[in-house]
Scaffold this motif. Structure first.
Motif, PDB file in Angstrom:
ATOM      1  N   MET B 104       0.812  -1.225   0.022  1.00  0.00           N
ATOM      2  CA  MET B 104       0.032  -0.054  -0.106  1.00  0.00           C
ATOM      3  C   MET B 104       0.836   1.284  -0.211  1.00  0.00           C
ATOM      4  N   GLY B 122       4.834  -4.422   7.775  1.00  0.00           N
ATOM      5  CA  GLY B 122       3.897  -4.726   8.808  1.00  0.00           C
ATOM      6  C   GLY B 122       3.429  -6.034   8.997  1.00  0.00           C
ATOM      7  N   ASN B 124       0.746  -8.800  11.004  1.00  0.00           N
ATOM      8  CA  ASN B 124       0.022  -9.246  12.140  1.00  0.00           C
ATOM      9  C   ASN B 124       0.118 -10.864  12.511  1.00  0.00           C
ATOM     10  N   SER B 140       0.267  -6.950  16.518  1.00  0.00           N
ATOM     11  CA  SER B 140       0.557  -6.270  15.345  1.00  0.00           C
ATOM     12  C   SER B 140       1.647  -5.381  15.190  1.00  0.00           C
ATOM     13  N   HIS B 155      -1.112  -1.942  13.377  1.00  0.00           N
ATOM     14  CA  HIS B 155      -2.317  -1.993  12.633  1.00  0.00           C
ATOM     15  C   HIS B 155      -3.079  -0.761  12.981  1.00  0.00           C
ATOM     16  N   GLU B 156      -3.469  -0.599  14.415  1.00  0.00           N
ATOM     17  CA  GLU B 156      -4.081   0.522  14.751  1.00  0.00           C
ATOM     18  C   GLU B 156      -3.489   2.122  14.253  1.00  0.00           C
ATOM     19  N   ILE B 158      -1.872   2.330  11.365  1.00  0.00           N
ATOM     20  CA  ILE B 158      -2.124   2.609  10.045  1.00  0.00           C
ATOM     21  C   ILE B 158      -3.529   2.694   9.643  1.00  0.00           C
ATOM     22  N   ASN B 159      -4.525   2.171  10.675  1.00  0.00           N
ATOM     23  CA  ASN B 159      -5.996   1.683  10.131  1.00  0.00           C
ATOM     24  C   ASN B 159      -6.550   2.962   9.646  1.00  0.00           C
ATOM     25  N   TRP B 163      -5.106   4.978   1.718  1.00  0.00           N
ATOM     26  CA  TRP B 163      -4.405   4.160   1.033  1.00  0.00           C
ATOM     27  C   TRP B 163      -4.770   3.843  -0.291  1.00  0.00           C
ATOM     28  N   PHE B 256       4.077  -1.219   3.298  1.00  0.00           N
ATOM     29  CA  PHE B 256       3.484   0.083   3.500  1.00  0.00           C
ATOM     30  C   PHE B 256       4.349   1.322   3.279  1.00  0.00           C
TER      31      PHE B 256
END
Lengths: 502, 259
Positions: B104, B122, B124, B140, B155-156, B158-159, B163, B256
């Motif tokens: 992404m 990244g 998970n 994550s 994750h939190e 980049i959530n 993107w 990412f």
């Protein structure tokens, strides 16, 4: 400690770095993360299964039983709830929990042939567990959850096929069938690997405390010691229990038993009574004549006496068979003639009286096919409709008979084998026309009507002919109930509402 | 998961996988599957073998999923899907396979001018502790492929970023210094470290339960000189029941490029 990791993801990732495969979408990536997060098992304890079963509302005692088995008994237990409290639901919850937690992949369920379809239905519909009935030549290794009858499982080649599978969980319904350790089925189950194991029975003791010993020794060998230590500690004589409380405590470590009255559900009452019958002088004469047969084996004598307490038809059938090779031909023929000459059946008369008073649906349990047929004829001649029921009926015929009983006939006459696996909550009168030797058979019979869904008080009539062997059977039943209550726990009324101490 | 959530989930899942919604109402939806999706979820490999072998006209299925049966009044014929149902589990599984790898690029506002975007890896992780009980945790992690800095709540973080799946002309994408393969190894080590520092009384307790049951079993066969086969079978069962292990599984991950 062993750490297992998989390199699958790494491979897929490197492939994509090298442009060999397509990347995925951000939305699906996020959905994946969210689903994994949502389905995470956050604690070692507690039940996850209910969350996945929104259509099922288990009762409090069922959830508690499942949790107790998993957390306190580590997944090896006897589920001994009283009949009709939903042992299948408890077993389903436990199996589902282990499946969700990934601790069980393959499970084997052994049940009486007549209950296999019921198991399949419950597991598939209520628990979304894809269970398969085992059939000959079916590729057993391809199915994860297999249900089959004990009779099939214990025989070759099925037995070897089962041993070759690696089951994580074994569930055995109507586990009291394993009470005798000298049987093929006991041997078979003993040889099975039991990582997680549930034995389901409402009646873990039927006759004596050794049955419970053998059952527990299947589940957890050594829990009650080995045979010698158990025998010396707990049974100087079979019915005299020295350390009741200690034994009860040990038993409770591997057994969950809910009683109707602990469930918090409003149960209808059981009104149990012993109905004494008086033989006519002619009947009594024949009964006593039977006792004079000296060269007949005592076992056959007892059979004859029990049959005489049931019907002349049952008695005559056995007498005629005995005639073929007996030293007492003359005596037998004489008795047979007197039997055939009998005109009155006092017990049947009383039965008719009860049915007429009940003005409602009634189930009659008898031990003899001949009596069953006689009763149907007798009731018919007094304008009462009835259907017959026995254990040899297949599923369709059972359902059909149940349907006719529900819709058309007033009376269902069942032989012993009819006692398991049918639910007849719409009926509230049970006549035990003949008494079995085993009190748990009575409990199983009563359980057909006194179960979840019963809305009326249930009337139980235990018929016993005065001054005959049936009075001795009554005394023995009392003793056996007493043993059960000392070791396993209290029982709901079976013989009478009044407790008798032995 | 409430019926409404199941509904939204299915809707999003099929749209994202290029399956057209033929009809939709609040409580059910009819989906035209693509060939790929039919193969994935309709469980009919023989049909597809046949079509391909005979060069037949492929006819992927059209399916109606009922997401709230209680709210349905009319006579819609379809498959009821709810949380816990086998079909939804199957679609969850498909999501796991179809949402595992991404690359992404952060969206760049054209007016700001050229922006420098840094590559991150990244990942998970799902970690399971297993004995006769289980517990699972989700971690994550992200690692900066220039500096090696690790963010353990990736994750939190980049959530909520916008993107793109393709590069933009307004951005400059910095080449990584740490190779992604190497970076993955570092993250694996970081997970190991976390597991090592964790409290493992659960494993000790499982061992105690195991030993206790083993003693009981041994007692049963104490005086038996030659232990029968079922002794070995039971012993093996105890081992399988109680022996503690830890499973580490990667749920998903990717590259990412972000500010």
């Amino acid at each position: 400690m062993i750490v297992e990791r998989s390199s699958d993801w790494q491979e897929g990732f490197l492939n994509r770095l090298n442009n060999a495969e397509k990347w995925h979408s951000w939305t699906l990536y996020k959905m994946n993360y969210e689903i994994v997060k949502m389905n995470l098992i956050p604690e070692f304890t507690g039940l996850q299964a209910p969350k996945f079963l929104p259509k099922l509302t288990p009762l409090a005692h069922q959830l508690e039983a499942a949790q107790t088995v998993i957390e306190r008994m580590n997944g090896k237990a006897i589920l001994a709830d009283e009949v009709g409290l939903g042992k299948t639901i408890e077993a389903g919850l436990i199996l589902k929990e282990y499946l969700i937690r990934g601790l069980v992949k393959k499970a084997l369920i052994l049940a009486p042939a007549s209950l296999i379809n019921q198991w399949i239905e419950e597991l598939n519909q209520k628990f979304h567990i894809p269970a398969m009935a085992y059939k000959k030549n079916c590729p057993i290794e391809r199915y994860d959850i297999v249900i089959m009858s004990m009779d099939t499982a214990k025989k070759s080649p099925h037995k070897e096929l089962i041993y070759a599978q690696d089951y994580d969980m074994i569930i055995i319904d109507e586990a009291h069938k394993l009470k005798n350790h000298k049987t093929q089925i006991y041997d078979f189950v003993q040889g099975l690997k039991k990582k997680f194991c549930l034995l389901l029975t409402a009646t873990p003791i039927q006759n004596d405390v050794f049955e419970l010993y053998y059952l527990i020794s299947l589940l957890k060998p050594g829990h009650l010691g080995n045979y010698e230590t158990f025998q010396s500690a707990f049974s100087a004589s079979k019915h005299d229990l020295q350390h009741d409380d200690y034994l009860k405590e040990l038993v409770n470590q591997v057994m969950v038993r809910n009683r109707r009255e602990d469930t918090g559900i409003e149960w209808t009452n059981r009104r149990v009574q012993i109905v004494p019958i008086h033989f006519s002088p002619e009947e009594m004469e024949v009964y006593q004549l039977l006792g004079t047969l000296t060269s007949t084996a005592s076992f056959s004598l007892i059979t004859l006496q029990k049959e005489m307490c049931s019907s002349k038809e049952a008695t005559a059938l056995t007498l005629s068979k005995m005639l073929e090779n007996s030293a007492e031909r003359e005596e037998l023929e004489e008795i047979l003639a007197k039997v055939m000459a009998l005109e009155v059946n006092s017990k049947a008369q009383k039965t008719l009286e009860i049915i007429e008073q009940a003005k409602d649906k009634v189930i009659i349990f008898t031990e003899y096919r001949a009596t069953q047929i006689y009763l149907q004829w007798y009731l018919h001649s007094h304008g009462i409709t009835s259907v017959l029921f026995n254990g040899k009926f297949n599923k369709n015929k059972r359902d059909y008979m149940k349907h006719i009983f529900k819709e058309k006939a007033q009376v269902l006459i069942a032989t012993e084998a009819g006692g398991e696996g049918i639910n007849l909550q719409f009926c509230h009168h049970v006549i035990n026309y003949d008494l079995p030797w085993n009190p748990m058979k009575l409990e199983q019979r009563i359980g057909r009507v006194h179960r979840l869904g019963q809305e009326h008080d249930v009337h139980i009539y235990n018929l016993a002919v005065e001054d005959t062997i049936e009075i001795d059977i009554l005394a023995l039943l009392h003793t056996k109930i007493d043993v059960f209550e000392k070791v396993v726990g209290d029982l709901d009324a079976i013989l009478t509402n009044f407790k008798k101490t032995v | 998961m409430y019926p409404q959530q199941v509904h939204n989930y299915l809707r999003q899942f099929f749209l994202e996988n290029e399956c057209d919604l033929v009809f939709e109402d609040e409580h059910y939806l009819t989906v035209q599957l693509t060939i790929a999706m039919d193969k994935r979820i309709m469980n009919r490999p023989f049909y597809w073998q046949y079509v391909e072998a005979t060069n037949g006209e492929p006819n992927p299925a059209q399916v109606t999923f009922i997401t709230d049966q209680n709210a349905m009044s009319g006579k819609v014929i379809g498959e009821v899907v709810h949380f816990g149902s086998p079909r939804l589990n199957q679609i969850f599984q498909a999501t796991r396979e179809l949402g595992a790898f991404v690359q992404m690029f952060q969206k760049v506002d054209a007016e700001i001018g050229q922006v420098l975007l840094t590559p991150w890896l990244g990942v998970n992780y799902k970690v399971s502790y297993c004995c006769d009980r289980t517990k699972e945790m989700l971690y994550s992690f992200g690692i900066n492929l220039l500096t090696g800095t690790i963010n353990n709540n990736f994750h939190e973080a980049i959530n909520s970023i916008d993107w793109d799946s393709t590069q933009s002309e307004n951005a400059f994408y910095v080449q990584h210094i740490i190779k992604p393969e190497r970076a993955l190894q570092r993250l694996d080590k970081a997970i190991d470290a976390i597991i090592q520092q964790d409290d493992h009384t659960w494993a000790e307790q499982a061992k105690k339960r195991w030993q206790r049951d083993q003693r009981v079993l041994d007692y049963f066969y104490e005086d038996v000189e030659e232990k029968p086969e079922c002794y070995e079978v039971e012993k093996k069962a105890l081992e399988e029941q109680y022996h503690a292990k830890i499973k580490i599984e990667i749920v998903n991950g990717g590259l990412f490029y972000m500010r």
